[in-house]
Scaffold this motif. Structure first.
Motif, PDB file in Angstrom:
ATOM      1  N   GLY A  17       0.826  -1.231  -0.034  1.00  0.00           N
ATOM      2  CA  GLY A  17       0.125   0.029   0.033  1.00  0.00           C
ATOM      3  C   GLY A  17       0.863   1.236   0.019  1.00  0.00           C
ATOM      4  N   LEU A  18       1.881   1.284   0.865  1.00  0.00           N
ATOM      5  CA  LEU A  18       2.834   2.328   0.777  1.00  0.00           C
ATOM      6  C   LEU A  18       4.397   2.061   1.003  1.00  0.00           C
ATOM      7  N   LYS A  19       5.075   2.907   0.481  1.00  0.00           N
ATOM      8  CA  LYS A  19       6.561   2.766   0.511  1.00  0.00           C
ATOM      9  C   LYS A  19       7.450   3.738   1.571  1.00  0.00           C
ATOM     10  N   TRP A  20       8.115   3.323   2.232  1.00  0.00           N
ATOM     11  CA  TRP A  20       8.955   4.428   2.828  1.00  0.00           C
ATOM     12  C   TRP A  20       9.831   5.188   1.880  1.00  0.00           C
ATOM     13  N   MET A  55       8.473  19.075   6.160  1.00  0.00           N
ATOM     14  CA  MET A  55       7.970  17.517   5.864  1.00  0.00           C
ATOM     15  C   MET A  55       6.560  17.410   5.938  1.00  0.00           C
ATOM     16  N   TRP A  56       5.776  17.900   6.911  1.00  0.00           N
ATOM     17  CA  TRP A  56       4.567  17.602   6.996  1.00  0.00           C
ATOM     18  C   TRP A  56       3.475  18.252   5.830  1.00  0.00           C
ATOM     19  N   ALA A  57       4.106  19.297   5.164  1.00  0.00           N
ATOM     20  CA  ALA A  57       3.498  19.964   3.863  1.00  0.00           C
ATOM     21  C   ALA A  57       4.012  19.050   2.834  1.00  0.00           C
ATOM     22  N   HIS A  58       5.020  18.406   2.844  1.00  0.00           N
ATOM     23  CA  HIS A  58       5.391  17.585   1.423  1.00  0.00           C
ATOM     24  C   HIS A  58       4.384  16.297   0.975  1.00  0.00           C
ATOM     25  N   PRO A  59       4.106  16.110  -0.175  1.00  0.00           N
ATOM     26  CA  PRO A  59       3.481  15.073  -0.546  1.00  0.00           C
ATOM     27  C   PRO A  59       4.002  13.994   0.171  1.00  0.00           C
ATOM     28  N   TYR A 113      10.007  12.037  -8.699  1.00  0.00           N
ATOM     29  CA  TYR A 113       9.631  10.688  -8.528  1.00  0.00           C
ATOM     30  C   TYR A 113       8.444  10.573  -7.469  1.00  0.00           C
ATOM     31  N   ALA A 114       7.968  11.760  -7.034  1.00  0.00           N
ATOM     32  CA  ALA A 114       6.969  11.535  -5.749  1.00  0.00           C
ATOM     33  C   ALA A 114       5.819  10.789  -6.140  1.00  0.00           C
ATOM     34  N   TYR A 115       5.608  10.613  -7.369  1.00  0.00           N
ATOM     35  CA  TYR A 115       4.169   9.970  -7.799  1.00  0.00           C
ATOM     36  C   TYR A 115       4.579   8.604  -8.394  1.00  0.00           C
ATOM     37  N   SER A 116       5.662   8.041  -8.205  1.00  0.00           N
ATOM     38  CA  SER A 116       5.940   6.705  -8.835  1.00  0.00           C
ATOM     39  C   SER A 116       5.657   5.713  -7.856  1.00  0.00           C
ATOM     40  N   GLU A 117       5.512   6.161  -6.572  1.00  0.00           N
ATOM     41  CA  GLU A 117       5.050   4.910  -5.692  1.00  0.00           C
ATOM     42  C   GLU A 117       4.045   6.097  -4.755  1.00  0.00           C
ATOM     43  N   ASN A 118       3.612   5.162  -3.669  1.00  0.00           N
ATOM     44  CA  ASN A 118       2.904   5.748  -2.629  1.00  0.00           C
ATOM     45  C   ASN A 118       3.523   5.889  -1.534  1.00  0.00           C
ATOM     46  N   TYR A 119       4.046   7.066  -1.009  1.00  0.00           N
ATOM     47  CA  TYR A 119       4.930   7.185  -0.167  1.00  0.00           C
ATOM     48  C   TYR A 119       4.951   7.640   1.263  1.00  0.00           C
ATOM     49  N   VAL A 120       5.647   6.981   2.122  1.00  0.00           N
ATOM     50  CA  VAL A 120       5.594   7.780   3.622  1.00  0.00           C
ATOM     51  C   VAL A 120       7.146   8.432   3.554  1.00  0.00           C
ATOM     52  N   LEU A 121       7.141   9.315   4.480  1.00  0.00           N
ATOM     53  CA  LEU A 121       8.200  10.360   4.790  1.00  0.00           C
ATOM     54  C   LEU A 121       8.892   9.600   6.037  1.00  0.00           C
ATOM     55  N   PRO A 122       9.809   8.929   6.139  1.00  0.00           N
ATOM     56  CA  PRO A 122      10.040   8.485   7.433  1.00  0.00           C
ATOM     57  C   PRO A 122      11.530   9.146   7.967  1.00  0.00           C
TER      58      PRO A 122
END
Length: 737
Positions: A491-494, A570-574, A526-535
């Motif tokens: 579902g998501l990727k770091w 960070m909190w504002a970034h996609p 590449y922000a929309y190449s995967e569904n991301y989590v910012l860790p």
């Protein structure tokens, strides 16, 4: 009499049975040495000429009698703990055994004979185990308290296809397995034994005799409860927990995670508040997380692990929550408390490797079983552990079922899968000659790919509302693409790239940041190449990497300002957010599992407590504004939800971008990573917004900043707005109603 010596048959007499036919010597030797595949064929009750023969294996017993219809008949000792006799009966009756270990019989006890019971595992279960398709494997293997043929006890089952024999040993046998050999259930490789009278809380292991003749004790791979380390036994367990999170479970999947707020507080449970149990944590953790506004917690691995310093990443009991903090039902209580507080629960899951402890999975039945037989693939070169054999159906089933187990038995809302990259590449951390290519000559591990696809597909099918998250550090394509279109199905990727690049940028002195400007903007390529989590995870604040605030340059004021500005960016970034404990209040020291977060920094009596509370207040407000602003999460995976306003102001160290909600409502985020105030700073702005109102400013006095703000509405002129940018700060502006 010697242990394996056979006594002479004794004639029948008053209260004594006739002698039973002698066992074949080879069968007898294999039975007593723990190497017989079918002890039920030798023990228990069987028709013979002249009646029914009874044979019991009771090591160290002085006398054994059989009781039929209330009448007792003594059995004859055959030596080696074997007792037998023949009763003149036409059919096998219901019976019990009277066993005495004292000369005078003063300790005589009546017991059911384990060898009079049919298998307690059904043919469908065995078929699914053989096929590697048993999605509820924990209900078929392991130790299961039950009532079987009208008798209460525990069914023990274990997969050990290469073993000559398997026996049950436990605190109820003084850890000697001689009395309880298990039977092999054919081609499944499963061994089974129902033990009457054994119930919850009993400690046990499996005593395995390998095909090479070696004998050793192994903890149960499917154990649902384990001893507190350094003790290593498995414990018979049945859950009695009654959940109170029905509303949460019914609605957790109402909004897809990609279109919902998702702000994660990462926690190492044993050190968050050292010394607290699961139930004590349930009294404190939900309130703290709720106060700060995080939507989820993520627990570093909670499965049983022998070495606390591994932080849970070297698992020995994949189906048992660590006993250090309480029982499995206690862990359920913690999850339930979080759910009732409206907080989702993610756990780290570690299917990439397992440690070599000789009492656990390593060479489980004397041969490589859970690990590959090929030495080039068996060992993980970085961690001194074994990798799983993803190509073996039973091993893949063990792991897939384990993923669903945590979701279904413990109501877990997400699995963060550790070290996915190490699974996907055959040459991971290996030099030339240390690995073999796949069937197509490539470096991809096709078996690992298939396993991850099966795991994700199974978890999503069985558990609506659950999300799987990959820690995958390479550019592997399709990690979060659905399995039906060739992806791995997460579902998501770091977003490890964003994390490395952005931390590299903020660690630079502001005067040098202009030369690294692209490290903050490249993530949007590449922000929309995967569904991301910012860790910003535990990995970034240990082993000399320094805590987040300590990575920042400058004096204490500047480090805190950088820290706050970075969190605002960070909190504002996609992408979704993840922050490790201690970083929410700018702890300056690296995390240590020995003492956890430095809570004393927040104590009112500490001179600098206000500095740390200011950062904590910012995190609380970031989460509050984030959750209340759909533009920050509703279109996280949609390129139309983002637009650069200013991405090339390298000389100024300024970044500005717009986020859009599904209805087009915008949020403007502006970050100034320079220590100077920029007055009258000109930015393009959309024409349709009449005025912008500052809604969050990381330089506000309440956060410990210099309080350079934009208190009045900012109105566009000629398609632009003019702002005062505070030093080392991020500002959020929303359209004024």
């Amino acid at each position: 009499m010697a242990l394996h010596e056979t006594s002479r048959p004794e004639p029948a007499g008053p209260g004594r049975s006739a002698a039973a036919p002698a066992l074949d010597q080879a069968d007898r030797d294999r039975l007593l040495s723990g190497a017989h595949h079918d002890p039920h064929a030798l023990l228990g009750a069987h028709p013979v000429p002249g009646g029914i023969a009874f044979r019991a294996l009771r090591p160290f017993a002085r006398a054994v009698s059989v009781v039929v219809d209330g009448e007792r008949t003594g059995l004859v000792s055959e030596g080696g703990g074997l007792f037998s006799g023949v009763l003149p009966l036409d059919a096998i009756p219901a019976y019990t055994l009277l066993v005495s270990y004292a000369e005078d019989g003063s300790d005589e006890r009546e017991v059911h004979d384990p060898y009079r019971f049919l298998p307690a595992l059904g043919e469908l279960d065995l078929h699914l185990v053989r096929e590697g398709r048993h999605e509820e494997l924990w209900k078929a293997l392991g130790a299961e308290p039950m009532t079987h043929q009208g008798v209460t006890g525990t069914r023990f089952t274990v997969w050990a296809p290469n073993a000559q024999g398997v026996r049950v040993a436990g605190d109820f046998t003084c850890w000697d397995g001689t009395a309880f050999p298990m039977r092999s259930l054919g081609a499944s490789g499963v061994w089974e034994l129902f033990l009457p009278g054994i119930g919850e809380g009993a400690r046990y292991k499996f005593e395995i005799t390998s095909r090479y003749g070696g004998r050793f004790l192994k903890a149960d791979p499917m154990a649902r409860r384990a001893e507190v380390p350094p003790d290593t036994a498995s414990i018979v367990h049945a859950s009695h927990y009654e959940w109170g999170d029905e509303r949460w479970m019914a609605h957790r999947g109402d909004v897809p995670v990609h279109q919902a707020p998702f702000s994660v507080y990462e926690v190492h449970l044993p050190s968050w508040r050292p010394g607290l149990t699961y139930r004590e944590l349930a009294e404190q953790l939900p309130a703290y997380v709720n106060d700060l506004g995080f939507t989820h917690v993520e627990f570093m691995p909670v499965a049983q692990h022998p070495f606390a310093g591994s932080w849970g990443y070297q698992v020995t009991s994949f189906y048992a929550p660590t006993a250090r903090l309480g029982t499995p039902d206690d862990f359920k209580y913690l999850v339930d408390a979080l759910h009732q507080a409206g907080i989702g629960v993610i756990v780290d899951w570690v299917p990439a490797h397992f440690p070599k402890d000789d009492w656990a999975l390593s060479r489980f039945d004397g041969d490589p079983l859970y690990e590959p037989g090929d030495a080039r693939r068996a060992e993980h070169p970085d961690w001194g552990t074994f990798e799983f054999d993803y190509g073996r159906t039973e091993v893949r089933n063990f792991l897939v079922a384990n993923a669903t187990y945590w979701c279904e038995e413990f109501h877990i809302d997400g699995l963060r899968v550790d070290a996915v990259a190490s699974m996907l590449y055959l040459d991971y951390s290996r030099d030339s000659g240390q690995w073999a290519p796949n069937a197509y000559g490539g470096r991809e591990d096709l078996d690992a790919m298939a396993f991850l696809q099966e795991m994700n597909a199974t978890v999503y099918r069985r558990n609506p509302g659950v999300v799987t998250i990959a820690e995958e550090s390479t550019a592997w394509g399709g990690v979060t693409r659905p399995t039906d279109s060739g992806g791995l199905g997460f579902g998501l990727k770091w977003n490890m790239g964003w994390m490395h690049d952005s931390l590299e940028y903020v660690a630079k002195e502001p005067v040098h940041r202009k030369y690294h400007h692209n490290e903050m903007t490249f993530s949007m390529v590449y922000a929309y190449s995967e569904n991301y989590v910012l860790p910003i995870s535990h990995d970034e604040v240990v082993h000399g990497k320094q805590a987040l605030v300590s990575k920042m340059p400058g004096d204490w004021w500047q480090r805190r300002a950088n820290h706050r500005a970075y969190l605002g960016f960070m909190w504002a970034h996609p992408g979704k957010q993840l922050l490790f404990m201690g970083q929410e209040f700018a702890q300056g020291a690296e995390w240590s599992e020995a003492h956890g977060p430095e809570w004393w920094l927040l104590d009112p009596g500490y001179a600098w407590a206000g500095d740390h509370r200011g950062v904590q207040d910012l995190v609380r407000d970031l989460n509050a504004f984030y959750r209340a602003t759909p533009a920050l999460w509703e279109r996280d995976t949609d390129p139309g939800g983002f637009q650069w306003v200013l991405g090339d102001a390298a000389d100024d160290n300024v970044f500005a971008f717009l986020r859009f909600g599904a209805d087009g409502t915008a949020l403007l985020a502006v970050s100034n990573f320079s220590p100077v105030v920029r007055h009258d700073y000109r930015l393009w702005a959309p024409d349709h917004v009449v005025a912008w109102q500052e809604t969050l400013n990381t330089d506000a006095a309440r956060y410990g900043g210099s309080d350079v703000t934009n208190p009045d509405p900012v109105k566009p002129q000629d398609g632009h707005i003019r702002l005062t940018l505070p030093p080392l700060a991020t500002v959020w502006l929303s359209p004024r109603p």
